[in-house]
Scaffold this motif. Structure first.
Motif, PDB file in Angstrom:
ATOM      1  N   UNK A  72       0.869  -1.178   0.000  1.00 35.89           N
ATOM      2  CA  UNK A  72       0.000   0.000   0.000  1.00 35.89           C
ATOM      3  C   UNK A  72       0.903   1.225   0.000  1.00 35.89           C
ATOM      4  N   UNK A  73       0.915   1.959  -1.127  1.00 33.67           N
ATOM      5  CA  UNK A  73       1.806   3.114  -1.254  1.00 33.67           C
ATOM      6  C   UNK A  73       1.247   4.329  -0.523  1.00 33.67           C
ATOM      7  N   UNK A  74      -0.068   4.526  -0.582  1.00 35.74           N
ATOM      8  CA  UNK A  74      -0.735   5.640   0.088  1.00 35.74           C
ATOM      9  C   UNK A  74      -1.886   5.073   0.893  1.00 35.74           C
ATOM     10  N   UNK A  75      -2.053   5.557   2.128  1.00 33.21           N
ATOM     11  CA  UNK A  75      -3.045   4.974   3.019  1.00 33.21           C
ATOM     12  C   UNK A  75      -3.871   6.070   3.680  1.00 33.21           C
ATOM     13  N   UNK A  76      -5.181   6.104   3.388  1.00 32.11           N
ATOM     14  CA  UNK A  76      -6.101   7.042   4.028  1.00 32.11           C
ATOM     15  C   UNK A  76      -5.640   8.486   3.852  1.00 32.11           C
ATOM     16  N   UNK A  77      -5.294   8.851   2.617  1.00 32.96           N
ATOM     17  CA  UNK A  77      -4.812  10.196   2.308  1.00 32.96           C
ATOM     18  C   UNK A  77      -5.988  11.079   1.929  1.00 32.96           C
TER      19      UNK A  77
END
Length: 196
Positions: free
Chosen positions: A3-8
């Motif tokens: 997961x590269x970006x989480x909850x952005x």
């Protein structure tokens, strides 16, 4: 799966110049590419209003078999300009690159510095509403870097929203008025004094 970006989640408005900082692998480039529409999020959505231009990867869209002039048109179209808009900017691109007659030759005959000048000149010849930039100032010789910084300053002042990912915290503080730190795919807004 990584997961590269989480909850952005964030919102930028007219006048925001946003610096993205974080260690290698923190997600800066992935976030810029997602904002640009290159990557699609697996959850949620990205909403943009206005013309978006990117300086993400110097070299994207260049064809080494085509001449400098042909690549100007090719890259301009890939950046969302019409062929007419691209042709209007050719003389200005010629002046900035200082490549002269080399623009008539295939790009495969260029040194890496010459190719960088061409790619940077085309990428920064657009006049977008939103400009997304990923670490471009390390390329080229010292004179080119100075001219590139001046050109970027003019371009930044003409856009509505500017987002800049860099490891150079001094440049981030120079160009930006908001700051986001990425850590393991999460985004935290920080104050100027907390940048590096």
């Amino acid at each position: 799966m990584v997961t590269a970006l989480d909850d952005v989640s964030f919102e930028f408005r007219e006048g925001d110049a946003v610096g993205l900082i974080g260690h290698n692998g923190a997600g800066k480039s992935t976030m810029l590419r997602t904002m640009a529409g290159v990557y699609k999020p697996t959850h949620g959505a990205v909403r943009r209003r206005g013309r978006t231009a990117t300086v993400l990867e110097l070299g994207a869209g260049i064809d080494p078999e085509l001449s400098g002039y042909e690549n100007i048109t090719r890259m301009g179209v890939l950046l969302g300009m019409s062929i007419a808009e691209t042709k209007e900017r050719i003389s200005e691109i010629e002046r900035f690159t200082q490549l002269g007659n080399f623009l008539q030759l295939p790009v495969r005959m260029y040194s890496s510095g010459m190719a960088t000048r061409l790619m940077f000149a085309v990428a920064t010849s657009t006049r977008p509403d939103i400009l997304l930039v990923d670490e471009v100032f390390g390329a080229g010789d010292a004179e080119f870097q100075e001219r590139a910084k001046e050109r970027m300053s003019r371009l930044i002042s003409s856009v509505g929203i500017f987002v800049f990912a860099s490891h150079d915290h001094e440049l981030v503080r120079t160009y930006c008025n908001r700051f986001l730190r990425l850590e393991h795919g999460r985004v935290i807004e920080i104050d100027r004094r907390d940048v590096g």
